[in-house]
Design a protein around this motif. Structure first.
Motif, PDB file in Angstrom:
ATOM      1  N   TYR A  81       0.820  -1.209   0.000  1.00  0.00           N
ATOM      2  CA  TYR A  81       0.000   0.000   0.000  1.00  0.00           C
ATOM      3  C   TYR A  81       0.849   1.252   0.000  1.00  0.00           C
ATOM      4  CZ  TYR A  81      -3.263  -3.613   1.049  1.00  0.00           C
ATOM      5  OH  TYR A  81      -3.992  -4.773   0.953  1.00  0.00           O
ATOM      6  N   LYS A  82       0.490   2.173  -0.864  1.00  0.00           N
ATOM      7  CA  LYS A  82       1.067   3.513  -0.786  1.00  0.00           C
ATOM      8  C   LYS A  82      -0.061   4.385  -0.264  1.00  0.00           C
ATOM      9  CE  LYS A  82       4.258   3.219  -4.713  1.00  0.00           C
ATOM     10  NZ  LYS A  82       4.767   3.986  -5.857  1.00  0.00           N
ATOM     11  N   ARG A  83      -0.029   4.609   1.021  1.00  0.00           N
ATOM     12  CA  ARG A  83      -1.121   5.397   1.580  1.00  0.00           C
ATOM     13  C   ARG A  83      -0.948   6.860   1.189  1.00  0.00           C
ATOM     14  NH1 ARG A  83      -2.343   3.503   7.651  1.00  0.00           N
ATOM     15  NH2 ARG A  83      -0.681   5.004   8.059  1.00  0.00           N
ATOM     16  N   PHE A 114       4.528   4.446   2.967  1.00  0.00           N
ATOM     17  CA  PHE A 114       4.646   2.992   2.994  1.00  0.00           C
ATOM     18  C   PHE A 114       4.315   2.526   4.403  1.00  0.00           C
ATOM     19  CE2 PHE A 114       7.306   4.459  -0.456  1.00  0.00           C
ATOM     20  CZ  PHE A 114       6.875   3.643  -1.484  1.00  0.00           C
ATOM     21  N   ALA A 115       3.170   1.898   4.532  1.00  0.00           N
ATOM     22  CA  ALA A 115       2.703   1.478   5.855  1.00  0.00           C
ATOM     23  C   ALA A 115       1.701   0.359   5.666  1.00  0.00           C
ATOM     24  CB  ALA A 115       2.040   2.654   6.569  1.00  0.00           C
ATOM     25  N   ARG A 116       1.390  -0.328   6.777  1.00  0.00           N
ATOM     26  CA  ARG A 116       0.334  -1.325   6.706  1.00  0.00           C
ATOM     27  C   ARG A 116      -0.973  -0.618   6.352  1.00  0.00           C
ATOM     28  NH1 ARG A 116      -0.677  -2.837  11.547  1.00  0.00           N
ATOM     29  NH2 ARG A 116       0.995  -1.673  12.563  1.00  0.00           N
ATOM     30  N   ARG A 117      -1.821  -1.278   5.617  1.00  0.00           N
ATOM     31  CA  ARG A 117      -3.081  -0.641   5.182  1.00  0.00           C
ATOM     32  C   ARG A 117      -3.856  -0.081   6.366  1.00  0.00           C
ATOM     33  NH1 ARG A 117      -7.148  -4.919   3.165  1.00  0.00           N
ATOM     34  NH2 ARG A 117      -7.429  -5.081   5.413  1.00  0.00           N
ATOM     35  N   ASP A 118      -3.938  -0.878   7.456  1.00  0.00           N
ATOM     36  CA  ASP A 118      -4.824  -0.503   8.559  1.00  0.00           C
ATOM     37  C   ASP A 118      -4.090   0.107   9.737  1.00  0.00           C
ATOM     38  OD1 ASP A 118      -6.888  -1.556   7.010  1.00  0.00           O
ATOM     39  OD2 ASP A 118      -6.617  -3.570   7.832  1.00  0.00           O
ATOM     40  N   ALA A 119      -2.813   0.441   9.569  1.00  0.00           N
ATOM     41  CA  ALA A 119      -2.084   1.083  10.674  1.00  0.00           C
ATOM     42  C   ALA A 119      -2.676   2.475  10.912  1.00  0.00           C
ATOM     43  CB  ALA A 119      -0.606   1.184  10.318  1.00  0.00           C
ATOM     44  N   PRO A 120      -2.588   2.991  12.157  1.00  0.00           N
ATOM     45  CA  PRO A 120      -3.151   4.327  12.415  1.00  0.00           C
ATOM     46  C   PRO A 120      -2.515   5.375  11.507  1.00  0.00           C
ATOM     47  CG  PRO A 120      -2.465   3.244  14.451  1.00  0.00           C
ATOM     48  CD  PRO A 120      -1.986   2.372  13.337  1.00  0.00           C
ATOM     49  N   PRO A 121      -3.285   6.401  11.111  1.00  0.00           N
ATOM     50  CA  PRO A 121      -2.751   7.441  10.225  1.00  0.00           C
ATOM     51  C   PRO A 121      -1.587   8.196  10.855  1.00  0.00           C
ATOM     52  CG  PRO A 121      -5.148   7.624  10.450  1.00  0.00           C
ATOM     53  CD  PRO A 121      -4.700   6.608  11.445  1.00  0.00           C
TER      54      PRO A 121
END
Ligand SMILES: Cc1cc2nc3c(=O)[nH]c(=O)nc-3n(C[C@H](O)[C@H](O)[C@H](O)COP(=O)(O)OP(=O)(O)OC[C@H]3O[C@@H](n4cnc5c(N)ncnc54)[C@H](O)[C@@H]3O)c2cc1C
Length: 415
Positions: free
Chosen positions: A273-275, A315-322
């Motif tokens: 995921y590229k948030r 670059f982070a886990r999809r569901d990690a806190p913003p």
């Protein structure tokens, strides 16, 4: 207990990709049900920069310049940020992305995506016309802008590669740009104006327009959880509050959430995921077209809510806190380039671009299950490619000759 309802096709996920497919199928006389867990168009498709990029042939590669990589490693650049706590999960995906980003890999992806990109604007025009939503597609293109001659020259040198794909662009001096974008700071030395793309000032409105047209043609939107998908004697089934929904065919258009369902069905999807985040600032003068501030790495786009600033990749886990740490630097940079006032919202919006290592979407037959179809993983270009992906998958579902070879988009390319 309510009775099962039968359709030709189930479409799981009501973002722009699912909405475009729903309309495509309805226009060809297929009955379909769109299953959405929340509200259509309010996932990733809600918050993008609104660019339907007729010029988006070259993929966003993983950088290979050691100095740039060092800056990324220290989280020193606004265009890319990584979340330390997500690293153990993200690193294997980044490694695959790095390997696919060789010069040869980029050209392979550019060639593979070319048929979808070439058809992107005309297919959106076709669907938008059918939906009575042509007015949402704003002509006039968008521009990449620069404060330094070196950056502009480097960008100009890439135009040769783009010309191979028939992309036309106006190379503009700072003054020429300011004539097209009144209010732009005189620190901008020039830019590249891509004139063929169309842009949106309300991405949600386009998704909703496609879905309304789908419903007007007899399609149904049903709130439900796609993770309940199962194979029954009559085809694919999803239990919902209004009964079991059954269809011969089933298309997975869950964007970032596709791997959750596919894991249950035995498919491994190397998605990462590229948030991205956005905020809106109130402009003092109207912004006449979207601009990409290439040196800082964000887009400012005129939207219904104000000027939308969209960040580059986190670059982070999809569901990690913003962790919207990129917002303040890009607000500063944008305010230095254009007269922008107060922020419209308290909390930045966040979405997760669903990416595959080679920056190509997955479109086509599932492989291990009959009548199961995929269209997801459109990364930076899901709005752009939604309508042409819908055309391709629609043709495959109907058993017609596809307008382009679907092989480069098969999930089986990952083994
Ligand atoms: C900051 C930012 C800027 C961008 N700018 C652009 C741009 O200018 N141009 C461009 O082309 N692209 C852009 N993109 C990329 C683009 O927005 C995405 O590629 C695209 O929105 C993906 O669409 P989708 O329909 O696949 O996914 P989504 O829009 O996420 O749709 C998936 C849907 O599935 C639903 N869902 C999830 N789980 C379930 C379940 N269990 N059951 C039922 N439904 C479920 C969700 O609620 C959602 O509605 C940008 C992205 C970001 C983050």
């Amino acid at each position: 207990m309510s009775q099962a309802r039968r359709f030709d096709c189930l479409i799981l996920g009501g973002g722009i990709v699912g909405a475009a497919l729903a309309l495509e199928l309805a226009l060809s006389g297929r009955s379909a049900a769109l299953i959405e867990k929340h509200r259509v168009g309010e996932g990733t498709s809600f918050g993008n920069a609104g660019l339907i990029q007729a010029e988006a042939y070259l993929p966003y590669p993983f950088p290979r310049d050691p100095l740039l990589l060092l800056a990324y490693a220290f989280n020193r650049r606004a265009e890319a940020h990584y979340q330390l706590s997500s690293l153990p999960e993200v690193i294997p995906a980044l490694w695959r992305y790095f390997r696919a980003s060789s010069a040869a890999g980029q050209m392979e992806t550019a060639r593979a995506n070319a048929p979808l990109v070439r058809a992107a604007v005309s297919d959106h025009r076709r669907l938008a016309a059918a939906a009575g939503a042509d007015h949402l597609l704003r002509p006039g293109g968008w521009a990449r802008i620069f404060r330094h001659e070196a950056g502009l020259s480097a960008e100009i040198s890439k135009l040769g590669e783009l010309a191979l794909f028939g992309v036309e662009a106006d190379v503009l001096s700072g003054d020429e740009l300011r004539a097209r974008v009144p209010g732009l700071s005189d620190t901008v030395v020039g830019g590249i104006h891509y004139t063929a793309p169309v842009t949106l000032n309300d991405p949600l409105a386009l998704t909703q327009a496609y879905v309304r047209a789908f419903e007007a043609l007899g399609g149904m939107v049903i709130q439900g959880d796609a993770l309940g998908l199962r194979q029954g004697s009559g085809g694919w089934e999803v239990p919902t509050d209004v009964g079991v929904i059954v269809a011969r065919d089933c298309a997975v258009t869950l964007g970032p959430w596709a791997p959750d369902l596919l894991a249950k069905l035995g498919y491994s999807v190397p998605m990462f995921y590229k948030r991205g985040y956005h905020v809106h600032l109130k402009p003092d003068v109207p912004l006449t077209m979207p601009l990409l501030d290439v040196e800082v790495g964000y887009v400012m786009a005129p939207m219904r809510q104000g000027v939308r600033l969209t960040t580059g990749a986190e670059f982070a886990r999809r569901d990690a806190p913003p962790t919207p740490v990129q917002i303040e630097p890009i607000k500063r940079a944008a305010r230095a380039l254009f007269p922008l006032g107060e922020q419209a919202e308290v909390t930045p919006w966040m979405g997760a671009r669903p990416c595959l290592p080679d920056m190509r979407p997955v479109i086509g037959a599932a492989g291990q299950h009959k009548n199961l179809w995929f269209s997801f993983g459109h990364a930076h270009h899901g709005l752009t490619l939604a309508a042409s992906s819908a055309r391709l998958l629609g043709e495959l579902i109907r058993g017609e000759a596809p307008f382009c070879d679907p092989a480069p988009y098969s999930l089986s390319r990952f083994g």
